[in-house]
Design an enzyme around this catalytic site. Structure first.
Site, PDB file in Angstrom:
ATOM      1  N   HIS A  52       0.822  -1.212   0.000  1.00 56.08           N
ATOM      2  CA  HIS A  52       0.000   0.000   0.000  1.00 56.08           C
ATOM      3  C   HIS A  52       0.857   1.263   0.000  1.00 56.08           C
ATOM      4  CE1 HIS A  52      -3.116  -2.833   0.676  1.00 56.08           C
ATOM      5  NE2 HIS A  52      -4.024  -1.975   1.117  1.00 56.08           N
TER       6      HIS A  52
ATOM      7  N   LYS B  26      -9.687  13.381  -9.959  1.00 53.64           N
ATOM      8  CA  LYS B  26     -10.125  12.514 -11.071  1.00 53.64           C
ATOM      9  C   LYS B  26      -9.266  11.250 -11.037  1.00 53.64           C
ATOM     10  CE  LYS B  26     -11.763  13.127 -15.852  1.00 53.64           C
ATOM     11  NZ  LYS B  26     -13.142  12.695 -15.688  1.00 53.64           N
TER      12      LYS B  26
ATOM     13  N   GLU C 270     -23.331  14.888  -7.776  1.00 53.18           N
ATOM     14  CA  GLU C 270     -23.144  14.969  -9.232  1.00 53.18           C
ATOM     15  C   GLU C 270     -23.709  13.713  -9.867  1.00 53.18           C
ATOM     16  OE1 GLU C 270     -18.963  14.894 -10.327  1.00 53.18           O
ATOM     17  OE2 GLU C 270     -18.472  13.685  -8.587  1.00 53.18           O
TER      18      GLU C 270
HETATM   19  C1  PLP Z   1     -17.790  11.963 -11.860  1.00 54.09           C
HETATM   20  C2  PLP Z   1     -17.723  12.997 -12.937  1.00 54.09           C
HETATM   21  N1  PLP Z   1     -18.231  14.214 -12.687  1.00 54.09           N
HETATM   22  C3  PLP Z   1     -18.215  15.192 -13.627  1.00 54.09           C
HETATM   23  C4  PLP Z   1     -17.689  14.965 -14.882  1.00 54.09           C
HETATM   24  C5  PLP Z   1     -17.701  16.067 -15.902  1.00 54.09           C
HETATM   25  O1  PLP Z   1     -16.420  16.601 -16.037  1.00 54.09           O
HETATM   26  P1  PLP Z   1     -15.974  17.332 -17.392  1.00 54.09           P
HETATM   27  O2  PLP Z   1     -16.977  18.380 -17.666  1.00 54.09           O
HETATM   28  O3  PLP Z   1     -14.641  17.878 -17.066  1.00 54.09           O
HETATM   29  O4  PLP Z   1     -15.951  16.282 -18.454  1.00 54.09           O
HETATM   30  C6  PLP Z   1     -17.143  13.719 -15.175  1.00 54.09           C
HETATM   31  C7  PLP Z   1     -16.569  13.481 -16.498  1.00 54.09           C
HETATM   32  O5  PLP Z   1     -16.160  12.419 -16.846  1.00 54.09           O
HETATM   33  C8  PLP Z   1     -17.145  12.710 -14.185  1.00 54.09           C
HETATM   34  O6  PLP Z   1     -16.641  11.502 -14.430  1.00 54.09           O
END
Ligand code: PLP
Length: 286
Positions: free
Chosen positions: A103, A148, A180
């Site tokens: 880890h 991300k 989201e």
């Molecule tokens: C969890 C999540 N939220 C929001 C977004 C939107 O992000 P973006 O506008 O930068 O593509 C994404 C895009 O893949 C995502 O995976």
């Protein structure tokens, strides 16, 4: 694409020859981050913003950026030139590299860097026109959804729930508040005001989210950034999702119930047009 060329750790390779060790920490532990950058008419869209978010994700997992922005730009430009579609989707992934499974961070880190391109699939015009349906789910992810990361299992399960219901997206709620979508950001419209969730650790700071906020403010559309209760989502006049690949789309059904009138609303249509106009001015083409 059989002739697809990818960038892997400093080399350009045919896709089938691009392999990584089974000890790669991305494979073993989900220890990595990624970006997805749309390309219109051979020009990356909002590249600086994507590179800034990549830096934020790398900082968040304490991994040094293996390249300067100018080097990322160079590789991405090369990738675009190597592929025939004018509109592409550039995928960038950085993991903490291969090391005996443990880890804790390895002492020496040689990150694995992958860049590849796929043809960009434009939003389906029928879905743009008629809207899409969504389901909902509790948000079961960790506490750093602003990063991300490639560890996407809760997002995968949420998206699968949507697909199995014949829908496109899964809207997530944490502690009674909208976060989201499984792969998108969500906006709410109520009484002609656009409501946007707060950009904090609970959601990914979408590049499209930022652009939609910018377009709303720049065009005097009333907008409030604040926590949005689940009830407000369920009683919305309009719901939108935003992402780099889907752009802006209207959610017209949530958990089998109509959103507002059950058809894409007026503010959605306005924002869709503003978004397309913006894309056009930036790329210089329609
Ligand atoms: C969890 C999540 N939220 C929001 C977004 C939107 O992000 P973006 O506008 O930068 O593509 C994404 C895009 O893949 C995502 O995976």
């Amino acid at each position: 694409m059989s002739s697809q060329t990818v960038y892997l750790n400093g080399r350009l390779l045919p896709l089938r020859e691009a392999t990584v060790s089974i000890l790669d920490r991305g494979f073993m532990l989900g220890d990595g981050v990624y970006e997805l950058i749309p390309v219109y008419h051979r020009r990356p869209f909002r590249l600086n913003e994507h590179l800034r978010r990549l830096q934020h994700s790398l900082d968040g997992i304490r991994l040094m950026n293996p390249m300067r922005d100018s080097e990322w730009q160079q590789i991405i430009t090369q990738m675009i030139a190597l592929h025939e579609s004018d509109n592409q989707s550039i995928y960038v992934q950085v993991t903490r590299g291969a090391a005996p499974r443990d880890h804790a961070f390895p002492k020496t880190v040689i990150p694995t860097v992958l860049v590849m391109s796929n043809p960009l699939i434009s939003p389906d015009p029928v879905q743009v026109e008629n809207g899409i349906c969504a389901v909902s789910s509790p948000d079961l992810r960790w506490g750093r959804c602003d990063l991300k990361t490639i560890g996407l299992l809760p997002n995968v399960l949420a998206k699968q729930k949507a697909v199995e219901a014949g829908c496109i997206e899964c809207v997530l709620f944490r502690d009674g508040v909208l976060t989201e979508g499984a792969a998108s950001n969500i906006f709410v419209v109520k009484n002609d005001v656009i409501l946007a969730p707060v950009k904090d650790h609970r959601m990914l700071p979408g590049i499209t989210y930022d652009l939609v906020v910018e377009l709303a403010l720049g065009n005097r559309m009333p907008l409030e950034v604040r926590d949005i209760a689940e009830d407000e989502v369920r009683n919305a006049d309009e719901l939108w999702l935003t992402s780099s690949s889907r752009e802006v789309q209207a959610i017209v059904e949530l958990d089998g119930l109509p959103v507002g009138s059950g058809a894409p609303g007026l503010l959605y249509r306005r924002m869709y047009t503003l978004y397309q106009d913006f894309k056009q001015t930036l790329t210089g083409q329609s």
